[in-house]
Design a protein around this motif. Structure first.
Motif, PDB file in Angstrom:
ATOM      1  N   ARG A 129       2.893  12.454  17.227  1.00 39.06           N
ATOM      2  CA  ARG A 129       3.741  10.566  16.365  1.00 39.06           C
ATOM      3  C   ARG A 129       2.158  10.495  14.979  1.00 39.06           C
ATOM      4  O   ARG A 129       2.682   9.912  14.150  1.00 39.06           O
ATOM      5  CB  ARG A 129       2.993   9.703  18.160  1.00 39.06           C
ATOM      6  CG  ARG A 129       3.305   8.621  17.267  1.00 39.06           C
ATOM      7  CD  ARG A 129       2.513   7.374  18.770  1.00 39.06           C
ATOM      8  NE  ARG A 129       2.737   6.190  18.797  1.00 39.06           N
ATOM      9  CZ  ARG A 129       1.842   4.722  19.029  1.00 39.06           C
ATOM     10  NH1 ARG A 129       0.923   5.609  20.163  1.00 39.06           N
ATOM     11  NH2 ARG A 129       1.631   4.134  18.669  1.00 39.06           N
ATOM     12  N   GLU A 130       1.306  11.449  15.330  1.00 42.47           N
ATOM     13  CA  GLU A 130       0.384  11.541  13.979  1.00 42.47           C
ATOM     14  C   GLU A 130       1.332  12.235  12.791  1.00 42.47           C
ATOM     15  O   GLU A 130       1.863  11.983  11.920  1.00 42.47           O
ATOM     16  CB  GLU A 130      -0.952  12.126  14.065  1.00 42.47           C
ATOM     17  CG  GLU A 130      -1.515  11.776  15.446  1.00 42.47           C
ATOM     18  CD  GLU A 130      -2.289  12.369  15.775  1.00 42.47           C
ATOM     19  OE1 GLU A 130      -2.290  13.559  15.266  1.00 42.47           O
ATOM     20  OE2 GLU A 130      -3.262  11.706  16.790  1.00 42.47           O
ATOM     21  N   HIS A 131       2.353  12.826  12.924  1.00 47.21           N
ATOM     22  CA  HIS A 131       3.529  13.409  12.326  1.00 47.21           C
ATOM     23  C   HIS A 131       4.075  13.001  12.053  1.00 47.21           C
ATOM     24  O   HIS A 131       4.191  12.885  10.080  1.00 47.21           O
ATOM     25  CB  HIS A 131       3.815  15.094  13.416  1.00 47.21           C
ATOM     26  CG  HIS A 131       4.858  15.926  11.791  1.00 47.21           C
ATOM     27  ND1 HIS A 131       5.511  16.445  11.959  1.00 47.21           N
ATOM     28  CD2 HIS A 131       4.807  15.286   9.976  1.00 47.21           C
ATOM     29  CE1 HIS A 131       6.325  17.164  10.999  1.00 47.21           C
ATOM     30  NE2 HIS A 131       6.104  16.568   9.659  1.00 47.21           N
ATOM     31  N   ALA A 132       5.187  11.937  12.492  1.00 49.37           N
ATOM     32  CA  ALA A 132       5.883  11.173  12.116  1.00 49.37           C
ATOM     33  C   ALA A 132       4.969  10.115  11.329  1.00 49.37           C
ATOM     34  O   ALA A 132       5.920   9.235  10.208  1.00 49.37           O
ATOM     35  CB  ALA A 132       6.348  10.247  13.376  1.00 49.37           C
ATOM     36  N   SER A 133       3.843   9.297  11.988  1.00 48.40           N
ATOM     37  CA  SER A 133       3.196   8.345  11.044  1.00 48.40           C
ATOM     38  C   SER A 133       2.876   9.179   9.813  1.00 48.40           C
ATOM     39  O   SER A 133       3.085   8.169   8.145  1.00 48.40           O
ATOM     40  CB  SER A 133       1.417   8.320  11.597  1.00 48.40           C
ATOM     41  OG  SER A 133       1.914   7.414  13.112  1.00 48.40           O
ATOM     42  N   GLY A 134       2.403  10.487   9.570  1.00 53.14           N
ATOM     43  CA  GLY A 134       2.303  10.933   7.742  1.00 53.14           C
ATOM     44  C   GLY A 134       3.276  11.170   7.299  1.00 53.14           C
ATOM     45  O   GLY A 134       3.625  10.965   6.017  1.00 53.14           O
ATOM     46  N   LEU A 135       4.514  10.983   8.129  1.00 55.90           N
ATOM     47  CA  LEU A 135       6.751  11.717   7.379  1.00 55.90           C
ATOM     48  C   LEU A 135       6.070   9.479   7.129  1.00 55.90           C
ATOM     49  O   LEU A 135       6.442   9.810   5.558  1.00 55.90           O
ATOM     50  CB  LEU A 135       7.494  11.752   8.055  1.00 55.90           C
ATOM     51  CG  LEU A 135       8.602  12.546   7.105  1.00 55.90           C
ATOM     52  CD1 LEU A 135       8.475  12.732   6.233  1.00 55.90           C
ATOM     53  CD2 LEU A 135       9.413  12.827   8.935  1.00 55.90           C
ATOM     54  N   ASP A 136       5.621   9.132   7.629  1.00 54.52           N
ATOM     55  CA  ASP A 136       6.245   7.937   7.448  1.00 54.52           C
ATOM     56  C   ASP A 136       5.363   7.370   6.117  1.00 54.52           C
ATOM     57  O   ASP A 136       5.977   6.453   5.255  1.00 54.52           O
ATOM     58  CB  ASP A 136       6.022   6.660   8.246  1.00 54.52           C
ATOM     59  CG  ASP A 136       6.693   5.144   7.995  1.00 54.52           C
ATOM     60  OD1 ASP A 136       7.263   4.529   7.726  1.00 54.52           O
ATOM     61  OD2 ASP A 136       5.888   4.327   8.309  1.00 54.52           O
ATOM     62  N   THR A 137       4.389   7.693   5.640  1.00 54.51           N
ATOM     63  CA  THR A 137       3.429   7.298   4.658  1.00 54.51           C
ATOM     64  C   THR A 137       3.919   8.085   3.479  1.00 54.51           C
ATOM     65  O   THR A 137       3.877   7.636   2.794  1.00 54.51           O
ATOM     66  CB  THR A 137       2.003   7.942   4.800  1.00 54.51           C
ATOM     67  OG1 THR A 137       1.705   7.439   5.852  1.00 54.51           O
ATOM     68  CG2 THR A 137       1.689   7.253   3.814  1.00 54.51           C
ATOM     69  N   ASP A 140      11.575  18.230  18.049  1.00 56.75           N
ATOM     70  CA  ASP A 140      13.379  18.324  16.862  1.00 56.75           C
ATOM     71  C   ASP A 140      13.234  17.254  16.350  1.00 56.75           C
ATOM     72  O   ASP A 140      13.824  17.267  14.688  1.00 56.75           O
ATOM     73  CB  ASP A 140      14.508  18.719  17.768  1.00 56.75           C
ATOM     74  CG  ASP A 140      13.926  20.131  18.582  1.00 56.75           C
ATOM     75  OD1 ASP A 140      12.709  21.008  17.588  1.00 56.75           O
ATOM     76  OD2 ASP A 140      14.603  20.434  19.598  1.00 56.75           O
ATOM     77  N   VAL A 141      13.864  15.634  16.178  1.00 59.79           N
ATOM     78  CA  VAL A 141      14.586  14.728  15.812  1.00 59.79           C
ATOM     79  C   VAL A 141      13.168  14.285  14.621  1.00 59.79           C
ATOM     80  O   VAL A 141      13.355  14.189  13.573  1.00 59.79           O
ATOM     81  CB  VAL A 141      13.825  13.635  16.815  1.00 59.79           C
ATOM     82  CG1 VAL A 141      14.640  12.244  16.050  1.00 59.79           C
ATOM     83  CG2 VAL A 141      14.905  13.933  17.725  1.00 59.79           C
ATOM     84  N   VAL A 142      11.996  14.298  14.762  1.00 58.34           N
ATOM     85  CA  VAL A 142      11.467  14.755  13.371  1.00 58.34           C
ATOM     86  C   VAL A 142      11.092  15.397  12.519  1.00 58.34           C
ATOM     87  O   VAL A 142      11.378  15.159  11.101  1.00 58.34           O
ATOM     88  CB  VAL A 142       9.775  14.639  14.049  1.00 58.34           C
ATOM     89  CG1 VAL A 142       8.509  14.289  13.380  1.00 58.34           C
ATOM     90  CG2 VAL A 142       9.436  12.946  15.367  1.00 58.34           C
TER      91      VAL A 142
END
Length: 324
Positions: A235-243, A147-149
């Motif tokens: 975590r992978e979703h968060a990494s993509g969002l960070d990019t 939910d947070v991501v």
């Protein structure tokens, strides 16, 4: 504060305890929220092993966060609470699990705990022991991380819409500063969620490896592995969002610089446009006695006309070169 959850006639009942009263015999889960040393000691006596202190919960080493002692698994993870509270001492939660008992120790108010309580108190989820409660709690934590991501992803979409669709005006410094600040806050929240997901992923792996210690069933082992995969995908979703956030930040700064450069270019062109009139005015501003135009009746209109013609020619030249 000590809150015990007991199994009574197939239903989970919440019981508030204190140091003056003992923990009920039928209790399966004891939740310690910002406990005092006496309350922690009472829970330690109940479960039969030491519970880490708040300072020990903030340890970075994996060996100090996940270990086995006295037939219990002591697991400390960074909760999704860290997204709004960066203090790892507040955002961490320790789970002490045995074959029949569960203790959770926290110093914050994670949403996942209240969600787990509602789930175990509902009749839709059968609860037979402490390990069932453990997996309901872990599932609620994983859902909260997702939910947070997702909230961060929605905030990113809103910020991207402000930049690329509605646009920002660099002449209004408060507007683009607020946009850059919004992007930065999303990035900080994503970075904290990286830490949370990394610790949760290690926790699920540790739980799968030490499944025999607390007597996990085959279905629960499978659930632990599935939760680990879920956290990895989050975590992978968060990494993509960070990019994408880095791209949006670069684009925002680039658009602001482009608009500012356009303004500077206009001033530079105007300076060149008015350079010939300045030269003409400087020539006729000289105090030489032998200047025929000084005694010419049309001298003043002539000089003004030359200035206007030079401005027009320079302006047309820049338009021809598409510099304006």
């Amino acid at each position: 504060m000590i809150t015990a959850y007991t199994l009574d006639a197939g239903k989970i009942v919440e019981v508030r305890c204190s140091t003056e009263t003992r923990i009920p015999d039928l209790a399966l889960w004891v939740d310690l929220a910002t406990p005092t040393p006496d309350e922690r000691a009472l829970a330690e006596a109940w479960i039969g092993t030491e519970i880490p202190t708040r300072e020990e919960m903030a340890a970075i080493e994996t060996s100090e966060r996940l270990y086995e002692a006295d037939g219990a698994l002591i697991m400390t993870a960074v909760m999704p609470l860290i997204a709004r509270d960066p203090d790892p001492k507040t955002a961490s939660m320790t789970l002490v699990a045995t074959k029949g008992l569960l203790v959770s120790l926290r110093h914050g108010e994670p949403v996942s705990v209240s969600v787990a309580v509602r789930r175990i108190q509902s009749e839709s989820i059968p609860i037979r022991g402490a390990t069932d409660i453990l997996f309901v709690l872990l599932d609620a934590i994983a859902d909260r991380a997702a939910d947070v991501v997702e909230d961060c992803s929605s905030a990113f979409d809103a910020a991207a819409s402000d930049v690329f669709e509605r646009g920002i005006d660099s002449r209004k410094s408060a507007q683009y500063k607020a946009t850059i600040q919004k992007i930065g806050l999303i990035g900080l929240k994503i970075a904290r969620m990286h830490d949370s997901c990394a610790s949760l992923e290690r926790l699920f792996l540790f739980l799968s490896v030490h499944a025999k210690t607390i007597g996990l069933t085959g279905q629960q082992k499978t659930a632990a592995k599935a939760l680990g995969r879920d956290i990895r995908s989050i975590r992978e979703h968060a990494s993509g969002l960070d990019t994408r956030l880095n791209f949006l930040l670069d684009a925002t700064v680039g658009l602001v610089n482009l608009e500012q450069n356009q303004i500077i270019k206009i001033f530079s062109v105007l300076a060149v446009v008015f350079l010939p009139p300045t030269l003409i005015a400087s020539i006729y501003g000289m105090n030489f006695g032998d200047m025929p135009e000084l005694r010419w009746a049309w001298g003043y209109p002539f000089s003004i006309g030359i200035m206007l013609v030079s401005v027009a020619l320079t302006f047309l030249y820049f338009r021809w070169k598409k510099l304006l």
